[in-house]
Design a protein around this motif. Structure first.
Motif, short mmCIF file in Angstrom:
data_model
loop_
_atom_site.label_atom_id
_atom_site.label_comp_id
_atom_site.label_asym_id
_atom_site.label_seq_id
_atom_site.Cartn_x
_atom_site.Cartn_y
_atom_site.Cartn_z
N MET A 1 27.17 46.04 41.33
CA MET A 1 28.15 45.04 40.89
C MET A 1 29.22 44.80 41.96
O MET A 1 29.91 43.80 41.93
CB MET A 1 28.81 45.47 39.58
CG MET A 1 27.86 45.48 38.39
SD MET A 1 27.17 43.86 38.05
CE MET A 1 28.63 43.01 37.49
N ASN A 2 29.35 45.74 42.94
CA ASN A 2 30.34 45.56 43.98
C ASN A 2 30.01 44.37 44.88
O ASN A 2 30.89 43.86 45.59
CB ASN A 2 30.47 46.82 44.83
CG ASN A 2 31.07 47.98 44.06
OD1 ASN A 2 31.80 47.77 43.11
ND2 ASN A 2 30.77 49.20 44.47
N ILE A 4 28.42 41.49 43.81
CA ILE A 4 28.03 40.34 42.99
C ILE A 4 28.43 39.03 43.66
O ILE A 4 27.68 38.04 43.61
CB ILE A 4 28.63 40.45 41.56
CG1 ILE A 4 28.08 39.32 40.69
CG2 ILE A 4 30.16 40.40 41.62
CD1 ILE A 4 28.44 39.49 39.22
N GLY A 5 29.58 38.98 44.32
CA GLY A 5 30.00 37.76 45.00
C GLY A 5 29.10 37.42 46.16
O GLY A 5 28.73 36.25 46.37
N LYS A 176 39.25 26.85 43.00
CA LYS A 176 39.86 28.16 43.25
C LYS A 176 41.22 28.27 42.55
O LYS A 176 41.57 29.33 42.01
CB LYS A 176 40.03 28.35 44.76
CG LYS A 176 40.59 29.70 45.17
CD LYS A 176 39.55 30.79 45.05
CE LYS A 176 40.07 32.10 45.64
NZ LYS A 176 39.08 33.20 45.48
N ASN A 182 39.72 35.79 36.19
CA ASN A 182 38.31 35.93 35.80
C ASN A 182 37.86 34.87 34.79
O ASN A 182 37.11 35.16 33.85
CB ASN A 182 38.05 37.32 35.23
CG ASN A 182 38.12 38.40 36.30
OD1 ASN A 182 37.69 38.18 37.43
ND2 ASN A 182 38.69 39.54 35.95
N SER A 184 35.53 32.17 33.37
CA SER A 184 34.08 32.10 33.51
C SER A 184 33.64 30.92 34.37
O SER A 184 34.04 29.78 34.13
CB SER A 184 33.42 31.97 32.13
OG SER A 184 32.05 31.62 32.27
N LEU A 244 31.01 31.66 41.15
CA LEU A 244 30.97 33.11 40.99
C LEU A 244 31.21 33.79 42.34
O LEU A 244 31.93 34.80 42.42
CB LEU A 244 29.61 33.54 40.42
CG LEU A 244 29.46 35.01 39.99
CD1 LEU A 244 30.39 35.31 38.82
CD2 LEU A 244 28.02 35.31 39.61
N GLN A 247 34.82 33.53 43.30
CA GLN A 247 35.66 34.33 42.41
C GLN A 247 35.60 35.81 42.75
O GLN A 247 36.61 36.52 42.65
CB GLN A 247 35.23 34.11 40.95
CG GLN A 247 36.13 34.75 39.92
CD GLN A 247 35.66 34.45 38.50
OE1 GLN A 247 34.48 34.57 38.20
NE2 GLN A 247 36.57 34.03 37.65
N HIS A 248 34.43 36.32 43.17
CA HIS A 248 34.24 37.76 43.33
C HIS A 248 34.12 38.23 44.77
O HIS A 248 34.02 39.43 45.01
CB HIS A 248 32.98 38.20 42.56
CG HIS A 248 33.16 38.17 41.07
ND1 HIS A 248 33.76 39.19 40.36
CD2 HIS A 248 32.84 37.22 40.16
CE1 HIS A 248 33.78 38.89 39.07
NE2 HIS A 248 33.24 37.70 38.92
N ALA A 249 34.11 37.33 45.73
CA ALA A 249 34.04 37.72 47.13
C ALA A 249 35.17 37.05 47.90
O ALA A 249 35.77 36.08 47.43
CB ALA A 249 32.68 37.33 47.73
#
Length: 298
Positions: A1-2, A4-5, A176, A182, A184, A244, A247-249
């Motif tokens: 999960m680390n 995911i981005g 952004k 977070n 969705s 996604l 958001q995550h990277a």
């Protein structure tokens, strides 16, 4: 999960590469504007169903008004206007060069972030921009028009591709702003797609092209399957994956990974579209990708 981005960024490149190929074909069958209108409708239907399954509501009605404003603007600029230019570029110069021109988006995004949000550009990042622009310019200059190509088509295709990159950059920057805490990506994408679909269909009605769009589809029923597939792969899976990733990277890492469609499209254009790909095009494409990587990983 680390990661995911990062995984989402790679998936975005694959989805967008497939979308370029699919919508190049539909654009040449039914026209770029009809393609844009219909794929937004298909994508909106998919996202409504997906959000009903995941969140038990078609749209995030409880979201703040600021999210709706930012995401709606993002949808109109990125999905309506930006993608309309992109499909025109695909039809004019093909999926390979069109996808490469779209890789200008992270460069435009960096400049926008510097101009409006106070982000700084280092000397190395400026070098990355120069490398990317040099690579893209190399490919454009080495592009040879077939003998039967209408005069000025390549220049128009390049201009449309540049405008598509600018539209996508503005769309991502606006997204952004709206996706803090977070929020969705699927809900964000639904808002963007709703605004984009409403915009293009109102525009079509004002121009008197809404009925002509339906007539064109009836005359080319085979295009419906491709449009449905392209809408699922690009506006739903691809755009959601890109949100996604952002958001995550880190925005730089995500943008670099999302800039790979031109590399993925190269062999496909050669084998399936029978497009001649010289060493200059390959070298220029790789130089452009290296430039984007330097820009964001510096």
């Amino acid at each position: 999960m680390n990661f995911i981005g990062e995984v989402a960024g790679l998936a975005t490149s694959f989805f967008f590469a497939m979308t370029a190929l699919i919508f190049t074909k539909t654009g040449r069958m039914i026209g770029s504007q009809v393609t844009n209108r219909m794929r937004l409708l298909f994508a909106l239907i998919y996202l409504i169903i997906l959000n009903l399954i995941l969140f038990r509501e078609p749209f995030p009605f409880s979201a703040d008004s600021s999210r709706w404003i930012w995401l709606s603007l993002s949808g109109v600029i990125g999905l309506s206007l930006g993608d309309a230019f992109l499909f025109r570029s695909f039809v004019s110069v093909g999926p390979r060069l069109g996808s490469l021109l779209l890789s200008l988006a992270p460069i435009f995004g960096s400049i926008i972030a510097w101009a409006f949000f106070g982000e700084t550009l280092t000397v190395v990042q400026i070098l990355g921009i120069a490398l990317a622009l040099s690579g893209i310019g190399w490919v454009v200059m080495s592009h040879k028009e077939p003998a039967d190509t209408p005069h000025g088509q390549t220049r128009r295709g390049v201009l449309f591709g540049v405008l598509a990159g600018l539209g996508q950059a503005v769309g991502l920057v606006l997204s952004k702003q709206a996706m803090a805490e977070n929020f969705s990506p699927f809900q964000a994408n639904a808002i963007r797609m709703l605004a984009a679909a409403i915009f293009v269909w109102i525009w079509a009605m004002v121009e008197g092209q809404a009925g002509a769009t339906i007539t064109t589809i009836r005359q080319q029923p085979k295009s419906l399957g491709l449009l449905a597939l392209g809408a699922l792969v690009g506006p739903v899976l691809g755009v959601s994956a890109s949100l996604l990733a952002v958001q995550h990277a880190e925005i730089g890492v995500a943008s670099t990974l999302m800039a790979l469609p031109p590399v993925i499209v190269l062999p496909i254009s050669y084998f399936f579209f029978k497009e001649k790909v010289g060493w200059q095009a390959i070298a220029g494409t790789l130089l452009a990708i290296v430039g984007v990587a330097v820009l964001f990983l510096a």
